[in-house]
Design an enzyme around this catalytic site. Structure first.
Site, PDB file in Angstrom:
ATOM      1  N   GLY A  32     -16.509  -5.153  -6.778  1.00 49.23           N
ATOM      2  CA  GLY A  32     -15.975  -5.221  -5.427  1.00 49.23           C
ATOM      3  C   GLY A  32     -16.972  -5.522  -4.337  1.00 49.23           C
ATOM      4  O   GLY A  32     -16.581  -5.973  -3.256  1.00 49.23           O
TER       5      GLY A  32
ATOM      6  N   LYS B 131       0.881  -1.172   0.000  1.00 53.00           N
ATOM      7  CA  LYS B 131       0.000   0.000   0.000  1.00 53.00           C
ATOM      8  C   LYS B 131       0.914   1.215   0.000  1.00 53.00           C
ATOM      9  O   LYS B 131       1.399   1.645   1.052  1.00 53.00           O
ATOM     10  CB  LYS B 131      -0.893  -0.007   1.246  1.00 53.00           C
ATOM     11  CG  LYS B 131      -1.884   1.153   1.305  1.00 53.00           C
ATOM     12  CD  LYS B 131      -3.053   0.941   0.375  1.00 53.00           C
ATOM     13  CE  LYS B 131      -4.083   2.055   0.522  1.00 53.00           C
ATOM     14  NZ  LYS B 131      -5.256   1.844  -0.338  1.00 53.00           N
TER      15      LYS B 131
ATOM     16  N   ALA C  34      -4.713   4.075  -4.127  1.00 54.28           N
ATOM     17  CA  ALA C  34      -5.629   4.858  -3.288  1.00 54.28           C
ATOM     18  C   ALA C  34      -6.638   5.524  -4.208  1.00 54.28           C
ATOM     19  O   ALA C  34      -6.263   6.305  -5.084  1.00 54.28           O
ATOM     20  CB  ALA C  34      -4.860   5.913  -2.494  1.00 54.28           C
TER      21      ALA C  34
END
Length: 230
Positions: free
Chosen positions: A168, A36, A110
């Site tokens: 998702g 990340k 992000a």
């Protein structure tokens, strides 16, 4: 770089990108790492997206390069915090380092593909530096065709490969738009639909999550899900 790298982006925020990343990690074989590059919207001691992945998929390696308290684009959040941003070059270097001793590295962005890490670079630049395919996580319902097509067109314009699209958060009671999107998403994007992860999957314990992931992702991602009509 010995391991495979897959970049995961969303068509926007809140589409289930972290849960899809965890689902792919849960079905992968060998050593898996999740990178990340920039975590926003959490404080220094608060759990971020990697904590969710680690809870759902114990044993996965997680690495975070920077975090900023404001829930904004990483470049903006870094500027407001008065700290250096994570650059696409730094993110790509970290992915290569992880790939040296992992079989799969998942790089979770992000927000969307073109959200800025710094003044000049985006997740698309990370994917380009790594020559890595991009998995696009999309919403289920009305409006997702436009958002997903824009994302896949941006990938194509930059010469980047699209691994496919995953919904998702597939609702328990899908409406007409969601049901139609199962056929329309691959038609408008030219990319295969590789799964639809059940709504609420991110709240499950690891063993149940792995079972849901297996039935939510296609064989290309290690699961058993098949797109309607395939």
């Amino acid at each position: 770089m010995s391991g495979r790298v897959l970049v995961v982006t969303g068509t926007g925020t809140g589409v289930g990108k972290t849960v899809v990343t965890a689902a792919v990690a849960a079905l992968a074989t060998g050593r898996v790492a999740v990178l990340k590059p920039a975590q926003t919207g959490v404080g220094p001691d608060e759990p971020g997206d990697l904590a969710d992945v680690g809870r759902l998929v114990p044993g996965v390696t997680g690495r975070e390069l920077g975090r900023y308290p404001d829930p904004l684009a990483p470049g903006t959040a870094a500027r407001r915090a008065g700290v250096p941003p994570v650059t696409p070059a730094a993110a790509a270097a970290a992915a290569r380092e992880l790939a040296a001793d992992h079989d799969l590295v998942l790089v979770e962005g992000a927000g969307g593909l073109l959200v800025r890490f710094d003044d000049d670079g985006t997740l698309a630049d990370v994917a380009a530096a790594l020559d890595a395919p991009v998995l696009v996580v999309a919403a289920a319902g009305l409006g997702t065709l436009n958002h997903t097509a824009l994302t896949t067109e941006a990938l194509a314009a930059r010469g980047l490969g699209c691994a496919g699209v995953v919904i998702g958060s597939w609702p328990r009671d899908p409406d007409l738009a969601a049901r139609c999107n199962l056929a329309d998403l691959p038609a408008v994007t030219g990319a295969p639909l590789l799964g639809a992860v059940a709504e609420g999957a991110g709240t499950l314990p690891p063993e149940e999550f792995a079972a849901v992931a297996r039935h939510s992702l296609s064989p290309e991602l290690g699961g058993k899900w098949h797109s309607p009509g395939s």
